[in-house]
Design an enzyme around this catalytic site. Structure first.
Site, PDB file in Angstrom:
ATOM      1  N   GLY A   1      32.145  34.648  37.314  1.00  0.00           N
ATOM      2  CA  GLY A   1      32.901  35.842  37.688  1.00  0.00           C
ATOM      3  C   GLY A   1      33.559  36.347  36.425  1.00  0.00           C
ATOM      4  CD  GLU A   2      35.133  39.401  33.414  1.00  0.00           C
ATOM      5  OE1 GLU A   2      34.014  39.616  33.920  1.00  0.00           O
ATOM      6  OE2 GLU A   2      35.292  39.255  32.194  1.00  0.00           O
ATOM      7  CB  CYS A  35      29.212  31.311  34.116  1.00  0.00           C
ATOM      8  SG  CYS A  35      28.902  32.708  33.029  1.00  0.00           S
ATOM      9  NE  ARG A  50      36.319  36.001  28.820  1.00  0.00           N
ATOM     10  CZ  ARG A  50      36.846  37.168  29.163  1.00  0.00           C
ATOM     11  NH1 ARG A  50      37.897  37.647  28.531  1.00  0.00           N
ATOM     12  NH2 ARG A  50      36.312  37.871  30.133  1.00  0.00           N
ATOM     13  CB  ILE A  67      24.826  36.406  33.967  1.00  0.00           C
ATOM     14  CG1 ILE A  67      23.539  36.144  34.770  1.00  0.00           C
ATOM     15  CG2 ILE A  67      25.282  37.852  34.159  1.00  0.00           C
ATOM     16  CD1 ILE A  67      23.744  36.149  36.274  1.00  0.00           C
ATOM     17  CG  HIS A  92      25.413  32.089  36.663  1.00  0.00           C
ATOM     18  ND1 HIS A  92      26.476  32.414  37.476  1.00  0.00           N
ATOM     19  CD2 HIS A  92      25.635  32.713  35.499  1.00  0.00           C
ATOM     20  CE1 HIS A  92      27.311  33.198  36.828  1.00  0.00           C
ATOM     21  NE2 HIS A  92      26.827  33.408  35.622  1.00  0.00           N
ATOM     22  CD  GLU A 147      25.831  30.306  40.432  1.00  0.00           C
ATOM     23  OE1 GLU A 147      25.654  29.324  39.663  1.00  0.00           O
ATOM     24  OE2 GLU A 147      26.325  31.387  40.051  1.00  0.00           O
TER      25      GLU A 147
HETATM   26  N1  GLN Z   1      31.763  37.138  30.908  1.00  0.00           N
HETATM   27  C1  GLN Z   1      32.484  36.424  31.917  1.00  0.00           C
HETATM   28  C2  GLN Z   1      33.829  35.949  31.395  1.00  0.00           C
HETATM   29  O1  GLN Z   1      34.020  35.903  30.218  1.00  0.00           O
HETATM   30  C3  GLN Z   1      31.692  35.256  32.438  1.00  0.00           C
HETATM   31  C4  GLN Z   1      30.379  35.756  33.000  1.00  0.00           C
HETATM   32  C5  GLN Z   1      29.906  35.030  34.210  1.00  0.00           C
HETATM   33  O2  GLN Z   1      30.607  34.230  34.826  1.00  0.00           O
HETATM   34  N2  GLN Z   1      28.699  35.369  34.589  1.00  0.00           N
HETATM   35  O3  GLN Z   1      34.693  35.620  32.155  1.00  0.00           O
END
Ligand code: GLN
Length: 205
Positions: A54-55, A86, A113, A141, A176, A178
């Site tokens: 996610g973020e 991730c 990141r 990703i 990822h 999953e």
């Molecule tokens: N770019 C996201 C971050 O820095 C991580 C990307 C992801 O979880 N697919 O939080």
């Protein structure tokens, strides 16, 4: 006896992680019920945890504001397994290299990141992973790179950079696991990690 799993459901591929946990548990002969974690009070009942992507800035903020962060630290301190993928890896790390991320510090690595993002936003790579007999199809990703590895083992590297690590009961991946039907990374993190304790399993033995 059935195991209890939790998927941090602040953001990210929650259903996909839940499905992968169920497949990995079935492959290892375990019954499991999976709960989504948005509030405090659920993690203490979980035998194992997944923290999706996610973020990372958003996930870490909500984990702290909801009081879930200390529960995850206690889960790891008790030796119970956590798979952090991730953005989850970034949040679990000891140094995210970004002041907007408040790390949990349960995985002794520093990360950068979006480190693979400058080359390609997303890609799939056949990874050789320690403990797996055949390559794992890893989907990246906007993935973080693992910059420095402290007291942790590197399980896989891509492009000469570590992309999967294990620090006791915690497994972190830049990719990822999953997002493919292949649940071997979940199996490795939860049911084949000798450094992790799954209490319900021990009680059964
Ligand atoms: N770019 C996201 C971050 O820095 C991580 C990307 C992801 O979880 N697919 O939080």
């Amino acid at each position: 006896m059935s195991l209890t799993a939790g998927v941090v459901a602040v953001q990210g591929d929650v259903e996909e992680h839940a499905a992968a946990i169920e497949r990995a548990a079935a492959a290892h002969g375990h019954e499991i019920s999976v709960h989504e974690i948005r509030d405090s009070g659920i993690v203490p009942d979980c035998d194992l945890l997944a923290m999706p992507g996610g973020e990372s800035t958003t996930i870490s903020r909500l984990l702290h504001s909801e009081g879930i962060a200390p529960e995850i630290r206690a889960h790891v301190a008790a030796g119970k397994p956590l798979l952090a993928t991730c953005a989850g890896l970034i949040v679990a790390s000891s140094d995210a290299g970004d002041d907007r991320v408040e790390e949990l510090g349960v995985l002794d690595v520093s990360v950068e990141r979006n480190a693979f993002g400058r080359q390609k936003d997303s890609f799939e790579a056949p990874l050789e992973v320690a403990g797996l007999d055949k390559p794992y199809p890893a989907v990246f990703i906007r993935a973080p790179a693992i910059e420095t590895v402290g007291d942790a083992d590197v399980l896989a590297s891509w492009d000469d950079r570590p992309v999967a690590v294990r620090d006791g009961p915690v497994v972190g991946t830049s990719f990822h696991p999953e997002l493919t039907a292949d649940s071997r990374i979940h199996g490795l993190a939860f049911f084949e990690n000798e450094a992790a304790a799954v209490p319900s399993l021990e009680e059964r033995n």
